[in-house]
Write a protein that holds these residues in place. Structure first.
Motif, PDB file in Angstrom:
ATOM      1  N   TYR A 313     -25.160  39.146  60.948  1.00  0.00           N
ATOM      2  CA  TYR A 313     -26.403  38.925  61.962  1.00  0.00           C
ATOM      3  C   TYR A 313     -27.314  39.934  61.561  1.00  0.00           C
ATOM      4  CZ  TYR A 313     -29.355  38.549  65.858  1.00  0.00           C
ATOM      5  OH  TYR A 313     -30.420  38.736  66.853  1.00  0.00           O
ATOM      6  N   ALA A 314     -26.881  41.193  61.681  1.00  0.00           N
ATOM      7  CA  ALA A 314     -27.706  42.645  61.379  1.00  0.00           C
ATOM      8  C   ALA A 314     -28.161  42.516  59.861  1.00  0.00           C
ATOM      9  CB  ALA A 314     -26.767  43.642  61.626  1.00  0.00           C
ATOM     10  N   SER A 315     -27.670  42.204  59.063  1.00  0.00           N
ATOM     11  CA  SER A 315     -28.137  42.143  57.652  1.00  0.00           C
ATOM     12  C   SER A 315     -29.423  41.134  57.616  1.00  0.00           C
ATOM     13  CB  SER A 315     -27.080  41.620  56.793  1.00  0.00           C
ATOM     14  OG  SER A 315     -25.989  42.553  56.775  1.00  0.00           O
ATOM     15  N   VAL A 316     -29.144  39.767  58.189  1.00  0.00           N
ATOM     16  CA  VAL A 316     -30.299  38.870  58.359  1.00  0.00           C
ATOM     17  C   VAL A 316     -31.490  39.385  59.131  1.00  0.00           C
ATOM     18  CG1 VAL A 316     -30.981  36.717  58.992  1.00  0.00           C
ATOM     19  CG2 VAL A 316     -28.736  36.963  58.009  1.00  0.00           C
ATOM     20  N   SER A 319     -31.296  44.837  60.996  1.00  0.00           N
ATOM     21  CA  SER A 319     -31.260  46.153  61.938  1.00  0.00           C
ATOM     22  C   SER A 319     -30.277  46.757  61.821  1.00  0.00           C
ATOM     23  CB  SER A 319     -31.138  45.108  63.490  1.00  0.00           C
ATOM     24  OG  SER A 319     -30.855  46.097  64.374  1.00  0.00           O
ATOM     25  N   LEU A 320     -30.743  48.111  61.492  1.00  0.00           N
ATOM     26  CA  LEU A 320     -29.804  49.028  61.295  1.00  0.00           C
ATOM     27  C   LEU A 320     -28.712  49.405  62.437  1.00  0.00           C
ATOM     28  CD1 LEU A 320     -28.326  51.392  59.417  1.00  0.00           C
ATOM     29  CD2 LEU A 320     -30.155  52.909  60.165  1.00  0.00           C
ATOM     30  N   THR A 321     -29.455  49.429  63.772  1.00  0.00           N
ATOM     31  CA  THR A 321     -28.524  49.592  64.913  1.00  0.00           C
ATOM     32  C   THR A 321     -27.408  48.699  64.936  1.00  0.00           C
ATOM     33  OG1 THR A 321     -30.587  50.677  65.881  1.00  0.00           O
ATOM     34  CG2 THR A 321     -28.731  50.035  67.293  1.00  0.00           C
ATOM     35  N   VAL A 322     -27.768  47.399  64.886  1.00  0.00           N
ATOM     36  CA  VAL A 322     -26.730  46.238  65.289  1.00  0.00           C
ATOM     37  C   VAL A 322     -25.762  46.484  63.681  1.00  0.00           C
ATOM     38  CG1 VAL A 322     -26.456  43.946  65.318  1.00  0.00           C
ATOM     39  CG2 VAL A 322     -28.510  44.917  66.519  1.00  0.00           C
ATOM     40  N   PHE A 323     -26.203  46.851  62.835  1.00  0.00           N
ATOM     41  CA  PHE A 323     -25.236  46.739  61.785  1.00  0.00           C
ATOM     42  C   PHE A 323     -24.452  47.969  61.882  1.00  0.00           C
ATOM     43  CE2 PHE A 323     -24.295  48.600  57.289  1.00  0.00           C
ATOM     44  CZ  PHE A 323     -23.897  47.599  56.663  1.00  0.00           C
ATOM     45  N   LEU A 324     -24.615  49.036  62.389  1.00  0.00           N
ATOM     46  CA  LEU A 324     -23.752  50.234  62.640  1.00  0.00           C
ATOM     47  C   LEU A 324     -22.728  49.836  63.729  1.00  0.00           C
ATOM     48  CD1 LEU A 324     -26.281  53.200  62.287  1.00  0.00           C
ATOM     49  CD2 LEU A 324     -24.497  52.804  60.758  1.00  0.00           C
ATOM     50  N   VAL A 325     -23.292  49.253  64.821  1.00  0.00           N
ATOM     51  CA  VAL A 325     -22.276  48.894  65.741  1.00  0.00           C
ATOM     52  C   VAL A 325     -21.251  48.010  65.192  1.00  0.00           C
ATOM     53  CG1 VAL A 325     -22.006  47.310  67.899  1.00  0.00           C
ATOM     54  CG2 VAL A 325     -23.919  48.984  67.559  1.00  0.00           C
ATOM     55  N   GLY A 326     -21.643  46.884  64.291  1.00  0.00           N
ATOM     56  CA  GLY A 326     -20.566  45.985  63.797  1.00  0.00           C
ATOM     57  C   GLY A 326     -19.695  46.645  62.825  1.00  0.00           C
ATOM     58  N   PHE A 327     -20.468  47.587  61.880  1.00  0.00           N
ATOM     59  CA  PHE A 327     -19.456  48.076  61.003  1.00  0.00           C
ATOM     60  C   PHE A 327     -18.632  48.974  61.268  1.00  0.00           C
ATOM     61  CE2 PHE A 327     -18.450  49.271  56.704  1.00  0.00           C
ATOM     62  CZ  PHE A 327     -19.188  48.836  55.689  1.00  0.00           C
ATOM     63  N   ILE A 328     -18.988  49.856  62.226  1.00  0.00           N
ATOM     64  CA  ILE A 328     -18.026  50.994  62.901  1.00  0.00           C
ATOM     65  C   ILE A 328     -17.009  50.197  63.802  1.00  0.00           C
ATOM     66  CG2 ILE A 328     -17.713  52.662  64.490  1.00  0.00           C
ATOM     67  CD1 ILE A 328     -20.565  53.614  63.648  1.00  0.00           C
ATOM     68  N   ALA A 329     -17.194  49.062  64.297  1.00  0.00           N
ATOM     69  CA  ALA A 329     -16.151  48.404  64.929  1.00  0.00           C
ATOM     70  C   ALA A 329     -15.192  47.886  63.976  1.00  0.00           C
ATOM     71  CB  ALA A 329     -16.743  47.166  65.822  1.00  0.00           C
ATOM     72  N   LEU A 330     -15.808  47.305  62.942  1.00  0.00           N
ATOM     73  CA  LEU A 330     -14.853  46.732  61.698  1.00  0.00           C
ATOM     74  C   LEU A 330     -13.644  48.036  61.414  1.00  0.00           C
ATOM     75  CD1 LEU A 330     -16.922  44.896  59.061  1.00  0.00           C
ATOM     76  CD2 LEU A 330     -14.622  44.344  60.264  1.00  0.00           C
ATOM     77  N   PHE A 331     -14.254  49.391  61.177  1.00  0.00           N
ATOM     78  CA  PHE A 331     -13.272  50.200  61.018  1.00  0.00           C
ATOM     79  C   PHE A 331     -12.300  50.599  61.886  1.00  0.00           C
ATOM     80  CE2 PHE A 331     -16.732  52.145  57.928  1.00  0.00           C
ATOM     81  CZ  PHE A 331     -16.280  52.473  56.659  1.00  0.00           C
ATOM     82  N   VAL A 332     -12.547  50.600  63.139  1.00  0.00           N
ATOM     83  CA  VAL A 332     -11.725  50.907  64.410  1.00  0.00           C
ATOM     84  C   VAL A 332     -10.745  49.772  64.128  1.00  0.00           C
ATOM     85  CG1 VAL A 332     -11.388  50.716  66.736  1.00  0.00           C
ATOM     86  CG2 VAL A 332     -13.371  51.787  65.699  1.00  0.00           C
TER      87      VAL A 332
END
Length: 454
Positions: A313-316, A319-332
């Motif tokens: 969704y962030a890529s579409v 939005s860098l902010t939403v992207f970072l939230v999702g990506f860091i959640a993936l790492f965790v």
């Protein structure tokens, strides 16, 4: 045999452990973590080097992803021989050699890291960094032999977590160099690691030991290869550790390519995800102890699918902010999944021993023998997931200019992991005996079925 060899090692004997074994084992653990930590840093070196490669290097984003993927591939494949090297040469001896061998890719990178170097040369040097990925396999095999069964979870978790943190540490070093000296000085990063490699090898020589009783069990390796559970767990480990290492290597380059971040801006964010994923890994094992490995793994993959959806969704919407939230959640979540999947492996093979009619110490010995052999193979195959992720990013950016298509593919894969986990380990097939060990292998805590905690 030469070197510091210990001829008698009986960690399951509580008197031996209390009077001699514990101190020796802890000392070897400390310096094993040091060597493995630097190994992970060198393995992930090109996730940092590509941030220094501006337009003057003449390498496009697809080429940079392929550099990262090459080191990932070599690191995955080399884990298999490294797993068996400890018993062949001795844990101390192999740690000295494997640490010193890290000098080769680091020194070569120091020599060639400048504009005008051919892409083929960069590719060769990136492949050499894969030797750092093998250090994990030999280190885990070595430390597994030092500790008694009741202490293995803690020791292996600490060893793995300390090694994984090598990824964000080298990225922090890269951030420090870019922030102070600028993006034109990648050799400073390499110059920092060359003496650290020497220190790790020297400490291994001075403070570690070889265990003479440790021998390679080729029969166990063959049995592990023939077991379907080895390959099922390898598939699931691709989803957890493969995602962790793949995202760790690609994160900074994705930020630069998709969101137009400068090297400094990308480096200031790149380390956060790998750091959190490394630190939280022991919690995944702890949750699996309390609630069952398969259950935590199932819900973890569900969370990874949701987080990937956020990233798509962030890529579409760009939005860098939403992207970072999702990506860091993936790492965790990859860190949690690393802990829960590794917890499943010994429980599954212990349950297999009971299916064969074994009980007590015989079943435990069977489980230790098969799970020990399977872990090396599972770790190697799981690391190939990092290769898949970087190749997917390369193709996605090459054809569409964004990573959206790659993230959609990852989401579908996590859905497949959920289905496999549920179908194999949570449907409670009738062939599993009504035992505490069988319950744990299925992901159901023994305490919830009226059994003693396993």
């Amino acid at each position: 045999m030469g070197g510091r060899w210990i001829e008698r090692w009986e960690p399951e004997d509580e008197t031996f452990w209390r009077e001699q074994g514990e101190g020796i084992a802890r000392r070897n653990l400390v310096f094993s973590v040091l060597s493995e930590h630097i190994g992970f840093s060198i393995w992930s070196l090109w996730s940092v080097m590509v941030l220094f490669m501006g337009p003057e290097y003449g390498v496009d984003p697809a080429g940079k992803f392929f550099l990262i993927a090459t080191g990932t591939l070599v690191g995955a494949l080399i884990r298999v021989p490294y797993t068996f090297a400890v018993a062949r040469f001795g844990g101390r001896n192999w740690t000295i050699f494997s640490a010193l061998f890290l000098m080769v890719p680091t020194a070569f990178a120091y020599t060639v890291m400048e504009p005008g170097t051919s892409y083929g040369t960069f590719l060769l040097v990136a492949a050499l960094t894969g030797v750092g990925g093998g250090n994990f396999a030999s280190s885990m095999t070595n430390i597994n032999a030092f500790f008694p069964l009741r202490k293995k979870g803690w020791a292996l978790g600490l060893n793995a977590g300390g090694g994984n943190i090598g990824v964000p540490v080298v990225q922090l070093v890269g951030l420090l160099v870019i922030g102070t000296a600028g993006a034109a000085h990648p050799r400073i990063v390499l110059g920092i690691y060359i003496p650290l490699i020497a220190v790790a090898a020297l400490c291994a020589a001075l403070f570690m030991d070889n265990l003479a009783p440790v021998k390679n069990d080729t029969g166990a390796a063959k049995d592990a290869v023939r077991s379907g559970h080895t390959w099922i767990m390898s598939f699931l480990y691709i989803g957890t550790f493969g995602s962790f290492i793949g995202y760790s290597f690609a994160f900074g380059l994705v930020l630069q390519t998709q969101f137009g971040r400068t090297p400094l801006q990308a480096a200031s964010l790149t380390f956060i995800g790998p750091l959190l994923g490394s630190l939280i890994r022991p919690l995944g094992g702890s949750l699996a102890d309390r609630h069952g490995g398969a259950r935590i793994t199932l819900w973890n993959f569900a969370g990874m699918a949701v987080a990937t959806g956020v990233v798509v969704y962030a890529s579409v919407i760009e939005s860098l902010t939403v992207f970072l939230v999702g990506f860091i959640a993936l790492f965790v979540l990859t860190g949690l999944g690393n802990g829960s999947t590794y917890k499943m492996i010994p429980a599954i093979f212990l349950a297999q021993g009971h299916r064969k009619g074994l009980s007590g110490e015989a079943a435990e010995a069977y489980g230790r023998r098969l799970s020990g052999a399977a872990m090396g193979l599972i770790g190697a195959v799981g690391a190939l997931g990092g290769l898949g992720i970087n190749l997917a990013f390369r193709q996605s950016f090459q054809t569409a200019g964004t990573g959206t298509a790659a993230f959609v593919a990852f989401l579908l894969f996590y859905g497949a992991c959920m289905v496999v986990t549920w179908a194999v380990y949570l449907r409670q097939p009738a062939v599993v005996p009504d035992t505490a060990e069988g319950a744990e292998a299925l992901g159901e805590p023994a305490s919830q079925r009226g059994y003693a905690e396993v």
